[in-house]
Design a protein around this motif. Structure first.
Motif, PDB file in Angstrom:
ATOM      1  N   LYS A 287       0.828  -1.202   0.000  1.00 42.60           N
ATOM      2  CA  LYS A 287       0.000   0.000   0.000  1.00 42.60           C
ATOM      3  C   LYS A 287       0.867   1.257   0.000  1.00 42.60           C
ATOM      4  CE  LYS A 287      -4.050  -2.020   2.268  1.00 42.60           C
ATOM      5  NZ  LYS A 287      -4.838  -2.092   3.524  1.00 42.60           N
ATOM      6  N   GLU A 288       2.052   1.150   0.665  1.00 42.15           N
ATOM      7  CA  GLU A 288       2.943   2.306   0.725  1.00 42.15           C
ATOM      8  C   GLU A 288       3.669   2.537  -0.588  1.00 42.15           C
ATOM      9  OE1 GLU A 288       5.381   1.418   4.062  1.00 42.15           O
ATOM     10  OE2 GLU A 288       3.835   1.900   5.520  1.00 42.15           O
ATOM     11  N   GLY A 289       3.776   1.496  -1.405  1.00 40.33           N
ATOM     12  CA  GLY A 289       4.279   1.628  -2.765  1.00 40.33           C
ATOM     13  C   GLY A 289       5.688   2.164  -2.887  1.00 40.33           C
ATOM     14  N   VAL A 290       5.816   3.460  -3.096  1.00 40.09           N
ATOM     15  CA  VAL A 290       7.119   4.098  -3.353  1.00 40.09           C
ATOM     16  C   VAL A 290       8.081   3.858  -2.211  1.00 40.09           C
ATOM     17  CG1 VAL A 290       8.306   6.288  -3.723  1.00 40.09           C
ATOM     18  CG2 VAL A 290       6.105   5.870  -4.821  1.00 40.09           C
ATOM     19  N   GLU A 291       7.587   3.931  -0.973  1.00 43.70           N
ATOM     20  CA  GLU A 291       8.470   3.739   0.182  1.00 43.70           C
ATOM     21  C   GLU A 291       9.086   2.344   0.148  1.00 43.70           C
ATOM     22  OE1 GLU A 291       8.366   3.532   5.041  1.00 43.70           O
ATOM     23  OE2 GLU A 291       6.627   4.325   3.991  1.00 43.70           O
ATOM     24  N   ARG A 292       8.310   1.367  -0.290  1.00 44.69           N
ATOM     25  CA  ARG A 292       8.813  -0.006  -0.338  1.00 44.69           C
ATOM     26  C   ARG A 292       9.996  -0.122  -1.290  1.00 44.69           C
ATOM     27  NH1 ARG A 292       5.556  -5.667  -0.914  1.00 44.69           N
ATOM     28  NH2 ARG A 292       7.350  -6.969  -1.291  1.00 44.69           N
ATOM     29  N   LYS A 293       9.942   0.584  -2.408  1.00 40.02           N
ATOM     30  CA  LYS A 293      11.011   0.495  -3.406  1.00 40.02           C
ATOM     31  C   LYS A 293      12.338   1.012  -2.851  1.00 40.02           C
ATOM     32  CE  LYS A 293       7.905   0.886  -7.377  1.00 40.02           C
ATOM     33  NZ  LYS A 293       7.479   1.725  -8.514  1.00 40.02           N
ATOM     34  N   SER A 294      12.267   1.914  -1.880  1.00 40.72           N
ATOM     35  CA  SER A 294      13.497   2.495  -1.338  1.00 40.72           C
ATOM     36  C   SER A 294      14.106   1.630  -0.243  1.00 40.72           C
ATOM     37  CB  SER A 294      13.214   3.887  -0.770  1.00 40.72           C
ATOM     38  OG  SER A 294      12.438   3.791   0.403  1.00 40.72           O
ATOM     39  N   LYS A 295      13.398   0.577   0.157  1.00 42.22           N
ATOM     40  CA  LYS A 295      13.886  -0.271   1.254  1.00 42.22           C
ATOM     41  C   LYS A 295      14.538  -1.523   0.695  1.00 42.22           C
ATOM     42  CE  LYS A 295      10.547   1.208   4.750  1.00 42.22           C
ATOM     43  NZ  LYS A 295       9.475   0.789   5.669  1.00 42.22           N
ATOM     44  N   ILE A 296      15.818  -1.678   0.992  1.00 42.42           N
ATOM     45  CA  ILE A 296      16.552  -2.832   0.468  1.00 42.42           C
ATOM     46  C   ILE A 296      15.992  -4.131   1.020  1.00 42.42           C
ATOM     47  CG2 ILE A 296      18.818  -3.946   0.396  1.00 42.42           C
ATOM     48  CD1 ILE A 296      20.015  -1.116   0.665  1.00 42.42           C
ATOM     49  N   ILE A 339      26.905  -7.377   4.379  1.00 42.86           N
ATOM     50  CA  ILE A 339      25.814  -6.836   5.192  1.00 42.86           C
ATOM     51  C   ILE A 339      26.096  -5.397   5.603  1.00 42.86           C
ATOM     52  CG2 ILE A 339      24.655  -7.057   7.431  1.00 42.86           C
ATOM     53  CD1 ILE A 339      24.655 -10.074   7.006  1.00 42.86           C
ATOM     54  N   GLU A 340      27.357  -5.076   5.890  1.00 44.89           N
ATOM     55  CA  GLU A 340      27.699  -3.691   6.242  1.00 44.89           C
ATOM     56  C   GLU A 340      27.464  -2.749   5.066  1.00 44.89           C
ATOM     57  OE1 GLU A 340      31.689  -3.830   7.698  1.00 44.89           O
ATOM     58  OE2 GLU A 340      31.113  -4.811   9.581  1.00 44.89           O
ATOM     59  N   ALA A 341      27.753  -3.221   3.848  1.00 45.06           N
ATOM     60  CA  ALA A 341      27.497  -2.398   2.664  1.00 45.06           C
ATOM     61  C   ALA A 341      25.998  -2.155   2.489  1.00 45.06           C
ATOM     62  CB  ALA A 341      28.077  -3.074   1.423  1.00 45.06           C
ATOM     63  N   LEU A 342      25.190  -3.183   2.742  1.00 49.97           N
ATOM     64  CA  LEU A 342      23.732  -3.055   2.644  1.00 49.97           C
ATOM     65  C   LEU A 342      23.199  -2.098   3.714  1.00 49.97           C
ATOM     66  CD1 LEU A 342      23.002  -6.816   1.993  1.00 49.97           C
ATOM     67  CD2 LEU A 342      22.322  -4.985   0.446  1.00 49.97           C
ATOM     68  N   LEU A 343      23.723  -2.216   4.935  1.00 49.13           N
ATOM     69  CA  LEU A 343      23.312  -1.321   6.019  1.00 49.13           C
ATOM     70  C   LEU A 343      23.642   0.134   5.689  1.00 49.13           C
ATOM     71  CD1 LEU A 343      24.413  -3.283   9.222  1.00 49.13           C
ATOM     72  CD2 LEU A 343      22.115  -2.422   8.782  1.00 49.13           C
ATOM     73  N   ALA A 344      24.846   0.359   5.177  1.00 48.73           N
ATOM     74  CA  ALA A 344      25.274   1.722   4.845  1.00 48.73           C
ATOM     75  C   ALA A 344      24.389   2.334   3.770  1.00 48.73           C
ATOM     76  CB  ALA A 344      26.732   1.707   4.387  1.00 48.73           C
ATOM     77  N   GLU A 345      24.040   1.529   2.753  1.00 47.87           N
ATOM     78  CA  GLU A 345      23.179   2.036   1.683  1.00 47.87           C
ATOM     79  C   GLU A 345      21.769   2.308   2.191  1.00 47.87           C
ATOM     80  OE1 GLU A 345      21.701   3.222  -2.043  1.00 47.87           O
ATOM     81  OE2 GLU A 345      23.691   3.198  -1.132  1.00 47.87           O
ATOM     82  N   GLU A 346      21.266   1.432   3.062  1.00 50.63           N
ATOM     83  CA  GLU A 346      19.935   1.640   3.638  1.00 50.63           C
ATOM     84  C   GLU A 346      19.904   2.944   4.440  1.00 50.63           C
ATOM     85  OE1 GLU A 346      16.004  -0.203   4.896  1.00 50.63           O
ATOM     86  OE2 GLU A 346      17.291  -0.329   3.166  1.00 50.63           O
ATOM     87  N   GLN A 347      20.947   3.189   5.237  1.00 50.02           N
ATOM     88  CA  GLN A 347      21.011   4.425   6.025  1.00 50.02           C
ATOM     89  C   GLN A 347      21.097   5.652   5.118  1.00 50.02           C
ATOM     90  OE1 GLN A 347      24.361   3.685   8.632  1.00 50.02           O
ATOM     91  NE2 GLN A 347      23.063   2.866  10.244  1.00 50.02           N
ATOM     92  N   ARG A 348      21.878   5.531   4.049  1.00 44.53           N
ATOM     93  CA  ARG A 348      22.011   6.647   3.110  1.00 44.53           C
ATOM     94  C   ARG A 348      20.656   6.987   2.497  1.00 44.53           C
ATOM     95  NH1 ARG A 348      21.855   7.973  -1.817  1.00 44.53           N
ATOM     96  NH2 ARG A 348      21.341   5.875  -2.551  1.00 44.53           N
ATOM     97  N   ARG A 349      19.898   5.956   2.103  1.00 37.55           N
ATOM     98  CA  ARG A 349      18.584   6.181   1.492  1.00 37.55           C
ATOM     99  C   ARG A 349      17.613   6.812   2.488  1.00 37.55           C
ATOM    100  NH1 ARG A 349      17.264   0.839  -2.250  1.00 37.55           N
ATOM    101  NH2 ARG A 349      19.261   0.750  -3.365  1.00 37.55           N
ATOM    102  N   LYS A 350      17.663   6.345   3.728  1.00 37.59           N
ATOM    103  CA  LYS A 350      16.755   6.888   4.743  1.00 37.59           C
ATOM    104  C   LYS A 350      17.075   8.358   5.023  1.00 37.59           C
ATOM    105  CE  LYS A 350      15.465   2.678   7.251  1.00 37.59           C
ATOM    106  NZ  LYS A 350      15.618   1.935   8.522  1.00 37.59           N
ATOM    107  N   LEU A 351      18.364   8.676   5.132  1.00 34.62           N
ATOM    108  CA  LEU A 351      18.758  10.063   5.378  1.00 34.62           C
ATOM    109  C   LEU A 351      18.364  10.953   4.214  1.00 34.62           C
ATOM    110  CD1 LEU A 351      22.262   9.646   7.048  1.00 34.62           C
ATOM    111  CD2 LEU A 351      20.217  10.639   8.083  1.00 34.62           C
ATOM    112  N   ALA A 352      18.537  10.445   2.998  1.00 36.89           N
ATOM    113  CA  ALA A 352      18.161  11.212   1.799  1.00 36.89           C
ATOM    114  C   ALA A 352      16.651  11.451   1.794  1.00 36.89           C
ATOM    115  CB  ALA A 352      18.590  10.476   0.541  1.00 36.89           C
ATOM    116  N   GLY A 353      15.904  10.443   2.221  1.00 42.33           N
ATOM    117  CA  GLY A 353      14.444  10.565   2.256  1.00 42.33           C
ATOM    118  C   GLY A 353      13.996  11.598   3.277  1.00 42.33           C
TER     119      GLY A 353
END
Length: 356
Positions: A287-296, A339-353
């Motif tokens: 239902k959230e749609g776009v938000e889901r795409k930004s979550k690894i 996993i650290e690379a995935l965590l770093a990218e997830e944090q980057r996306r959240k901060l950008a959002g």
């Protein structure tokens, strides 16, 4: 804005500390668990914030000491000021990351299901290799593995295996593993030495507690049967294996690795509760749609997420275009770099959002 938010969290932290001394709270198990969990989350932030405030408060004193006529005092103040000016921006970045909305399931244990997919026997063998990889990683992290069910393949590995991982913040690290894992290598049965491509699927579910999701037992059909081994042959004569069917949704789980029917039923209920809870989470994300795409960690579970290339000793995570030439180490449970690379990218996306 940042400091206002941190002040509010500090006030809430102190409120919870007071509540946890209240007998009416400590006698209510559900409320006690909820508040204790919130306290642990806030404590990490408050400790850093108090250090940040302590350094801010020291700035004016240090600047005053710089003007002291005693050269030893002014020199000491200059060194201390340099250290404070270096640490403050680091703490500020740390606090910004801490204030990024946290996945409420991050602290949970997980149920993992691995299935051999494309490639026949080789897909099943690879499923077994992935299980071994996660077992080794769990050992490194000090987590405990609990078997829930397994269908062994006659050629080796598993057509399907389910297990639980218990430990500290397991879901926060393993949630990125859901999806299709692809392997490229020469199978042992390949006489011509040709490289084959096979796949196995991994599903990581946060363990749902009764606080998260209650099941109406009237909706569940319970069947018992004899446990079976590779090829389907019966391995005992008592009906200790349990199959649960949630009739409103058609969700089916079964468990046969426990020592008794009672133990298997309890494990199957945990699996069923987690599957139904996960279905609710996925529906919410859709239902959230776009938000889901930004979550690894919450993408399409049918997508190819990672390739394990044996001839080149290479692991590639396709979601973040991350490649590491350490496949041998990764398969021995050394998953940290990925996993650290995935965590770093997830944090980057959240901060950008948050900044958009």
């Amino acid at each position: 804005m940042l400091l206002d938010r941190l002040d509010q969290l500090e006030v809430r932290y102190e409120e919870i500390n007071e509540l946890l001394l209240d007998m009416t709270v400590t006698s209510d198990i559900k409320r006690l668990m909820t508040l204790s969990k919130e306290q642990r989350y806030l404590e990490r932030i408050v400790v850093v914030y108090r250090r940040y405030k302590e350094l801010l408060a020291s700035l004016s004193d240090l600047k005053e000491m710089l003007r002291d006529t005693d050269p030893e005092i002014s020199e000491m103040a200059e060194m201390e000021l340099s250290s404070v000016n270096e640490e403050l921006p680091q703490l500020e970045e740390q606090l910004k990351l801490m204030l990024v909305p946290k996945d409420p399931n991050d602290d949970k244990n997980v149920i993992v299901e691995i299935r051999g997919a494309a490639g026949g026997d080789e897909g099943n063998i690879f499923a077994g290799d992935l299980f071994r990889m996660y077992t080794k990683y769990a050992e490194v992290k000090g987590w405990k593995i609990e078997m829930l069910g397994a269908e062994e393949s006659e050629a080796g590995g598993y057509t399907q295996i389910e297990f639980m991982v218990n430990g500290d913040a397991v879901y926060s690290l393993l949630k990125y593993e859901s999806g299709v894992h692809r392997v490229q290598r020469v199978p042992q049965t390949e006489a011509q030495g040709r490289i084959h491509t096979s796949t196995a699927t991994v599903l990581v579910l946060p363990e749902a507690e009764e606080l998260d999701f209650e099941i109406d037992m009237a909706d569940i059909r319970i069947d018992t049967f004899c446990s079976s081994g590779p090829g389907g042959q019966s391995v005992n004569t008592t009906k200790s294996a349990v199959r649960l069917t949630h009739e409103p949704t058609g969700t089916v789980v079964q468990c046969q690795d426990g020592k008794s029917q009672h133990e298997n039923k309890a494990s199957a209920l945990r699996m069923l509760r987690s599957r139904l809870y996960d279905a609710l989470l996925q529906e919410k994300l859709d239902k959230e749609g776009v938000e889901r795409k930004s979550k690894i960690g919450s993408g399409d579970r049918s997508e190819k997420i990672r390739t394990y290339n044996y001839p080149q000793n290479r692991v590639t995570d396709h979601r973040i275009n991350f490649t590491i030439q350490q496949l041998d180490r990764v398969m021995e449970g050394k998953l940290e770099p990925v996993i650290e690379a995935l965590l770093a990218e997830e944090q980057r996306r959240k901060l950008a959002g948050e900044n958009e």
